[in-house]
Design a protein around this motif. Sequence first.
Motif, short mmCIF file in Angstrom:
data_model
loop_
_atom_site.label_atom_id
_atom_site.label_comp_id
_atom_site.label_asym_id
_atom_site.label_seq_id
_atom_site.Cartn_x
_atom_site.Cartn_y
_atom_site.Cartn_z
N PRO A 126 3.15 0.75 -20.70
CA PRO A 126 4.13 1.84 -20.59
C PRO A 126 4.71 2.26 -21.93
CG PRO A 126 5.04 -0.22 -19.74
CD PRO A 126 3.58 -0.45 -19.95
N TYR A 127 4.69 1.37 -22.92
CA TYR A 127 5.28 1.70 -24.22
C TYR A 127 4.41 2.69 -25.00
CZ TYR A 127 7.49 -2.52 -22.58
OH TYR A 127 8.13 -3.43 -21.77
N LEU A 128 3.11 2.67 -24.76
CA LEU A 128 2.23 3.67 -25.35
C LEU A 128 2.40 5.03 -24.70
CD1 LEU A 128 -1.11 1.69 -25.83
CD2 LEU A 128 0.23 2.79 -27.63
N ALA A 158 16.87 5.67 -17.44
CA ALA A 158 16.97 5.16 -16.07
C ALA A 158 15.74 4.35 -15.69
CB ALA A 158 17.16 6.31 -15.09
N GLY A 159 14.68 4.41 -16.50
CA GLY A 159 13.44 3.69 -16.20
C GLY A 159 12.36 4.57 -15.62
N LEU A 206 7.01 5.08 -13.28
CA LEU A 206 5.85 5.93 -13.07
C LEU A 206 4.57 5.21 -13.50
CD1 LEU A 206 4.76 8.67 -12.19
CD2 LEU A 206 5.26 9.55 -14.48
N TYR A 207 4.63 4.53 -14.64
CA TYR A 207 3.45 3.79 -15.09
C TYR A 207 3.06 2.72 -14.08
CZ TYR A 207 0.56 0.40 -17.49
OH TYR A 207 -0.46 -0.45 -17.80
N VAL A 253 1.15 13.76 -13.59
CA VAL A 253 2.44 13.09 -13.42
C VAL A 253 3.33 13.41 -14.61
CG1 VAL A 253 1.46 11.23 -12.03
CG2 VAL A 253 1.60 10.96 -14.51
N ALA A 254 4.64 13.36 -14.39
CA ALA A 254 5.57 13.76 -15.45
C ALA A 254 6.91 13.07 -15.25
CB ALA A 254 5.76 15.27 -15.44
#
Length: 693
Positions: A23-25, A75-76, A81-82, A153-154
């Motif tokens: 998720p960090y990428l 908020a995460g 999403l990831y 997705v967004a």
Amino acid sequence: MSDLIKVASSSAEQLPRVCDLDPYLLGATNSVFGRDGHYGNGDGYVARTANEVDRRLARELTGHRLVVVVGPSKAGKTRSLYEAVRAVYPTARVAWPCIGTLDVFVADQRIHGFEGVLVVWLDDLHEYLTGTAALTPGLLSKLMSRPGRTIVVATLRSEMRSQLRGGGELHADIRRLLGQASTIEMASTAEDPVETAAANYAYPEQVRAGYGLGEELAGAPELLTCYDDARAADPVLHTVISTAVDWARIGRVDPIPEPVLLALVRQRLRNTRPELDVDDGAVTAAITHARTPSPGAGRTAALLTANLDDQGVRGYRPFDYLVAADDGQHHSARPVPDGFWTDATRDATAAILFEVGNGAYFRNNHKLATDLWQKAADQGHTPAMTNLGTVLHYRGDLEEAETWWHCAAAAGNTTAMAKLGTVLQYRGDLEEAETWYRHAAADGHTNAMTALGILLQLRGDLEEAETWLRRAAKDGETNAITVLGILLRQRGDLEEAETWLRRAAEDGETNAMTNLGTVLHERGDLDEAETCWRRAAEDGNTDAMTNLGILLHERGDLDEAETWYRRAAEDGETTAMTNLGILLQERGDLDEAETCWRHAATDGNTTSITNLGILLHERGDLEEAETWYRRAAEDGNTDAMTNLGILLHERGDLEEAETWYRRAAEDGNTDAMTSLGILLHERGDLDNGSSAP
């Protein structure tokens, strides 16, 4: 494809798989617990149970819509999403388009020709919705029409969505796209006791009361406190951060180069704190402080640093939590200083002027937006010309608006062509309107295809109209889908009409709901027809209100029928006025029935004209009754012809009475046939009477 996609590759098959990323990428904020290359160890995921976020994401990702997670900063959103995408499509390929490249990205053969499952990742959706190559419903539909499964997705910050929902006609595409998306609302974990407990269990002693897990892991509260405290304690540091924040808030998506930041900070300090002696060294030291993560702030700093290789300097973007705070997420919104818009665009390119003009427009500073677009338009920027024409048209400067649209259209801007066509059609220059529609439609502009299809339909070229409507409908243009469905319904292709109308109705198009209800009503599915009409009526569609009123009227639910008739009548719907008059007449309220019919008759409704004539006839106002009968009869209403014949018959004008009886009888009116037979019988034409039509 490195110029199109943030995670570069030379082919779609070489794009990373979801399970190969972290998720960090993809935009999640690094923390002391997790960062690039260190996912899945000490950064356990806390399930998002409030509002069933995780469950709804898993369901919506299997559908065919844009999926948007909306919530406050930190908020995460990205992490959740990831995790959802990874659970549903672990081996799908991922493409994260660069901002401003979507039109090229969608058309690229490596994307459009790829037959595998592809996830298109749009972190910070607002950056893709304005400017050149913006995401539109048509562009999204083209992306979705790849031969392989496509999941778009967004993420979107709450305060940015609030801005995007405004904009009037200028940003109708944005509102339509957001309205058609599957939206998952996410709040901070601090808002839900179950999520708060789960966060405390997974990360003991890391979460304080009043803050969410995402905020704490990113060190966001400490950074915000430092920023707020610096206003009084360290005005140079505060000015450095607020200047970078405002750079982003005005719509500049490019990092602010360090020399530019230094100059803008010096300028702002001269204006706001003239008593301070501040040299470049002090400002540079404050920039260094702002870009360095502080203890307790995880791995995040107030300014995020990038190397601007083409300029040989550092560039900075503000931490988005601070941007959201100044836009009102955590305290009162701080206005962008008026002079900053000019200072931050003094040497800007036309493209930047256009982007910042959009930023001003979204912040309801329409005069500034117009000025910025004017500067960009003067430099030949066609999207700026188009927007400038739109705002000028809206405020009534029609001639100048048309001039700018002509300039942009002549330079190849298809949106300007479509807008120009609309103006020309409205004033009756149909041939020139069609020319511009055709130019824009040939270049793939879906709104122009739709407008061309409607124009052709109005003049009777139904076959070509259908061709253009189908092309636009295939590209996802909701209005085209609706009009195509109506065209098919009118010619009797009810099964296909229903398919298209359902698709548009699912996207919230009330006209489609209304016509779908009509298709269902005609085949006897009254319950589902009522459902469609209720949805559309509640959304303000007056035709649906009228149809719902008629259905309720027919089954005896007179009070509710009256309610819907009145709502539609108040909005000027003459059929509703007419039917309300009939309902009132049935219960004996003749005075109000007359009022309804007079309103509708004045607007040309022939049924009301006829009913008003009958009411006046019955009470003896024969002269006015005749006037209304004649008006409706001349418009082809056979009941009016018949009643006019009766009135003339009663007063002895038998020849003209016969004329009107015959006209109505020839059009199939059985009452007219009967009355004609009686007249002929009375005068002794027994053979003609028995053979009257």
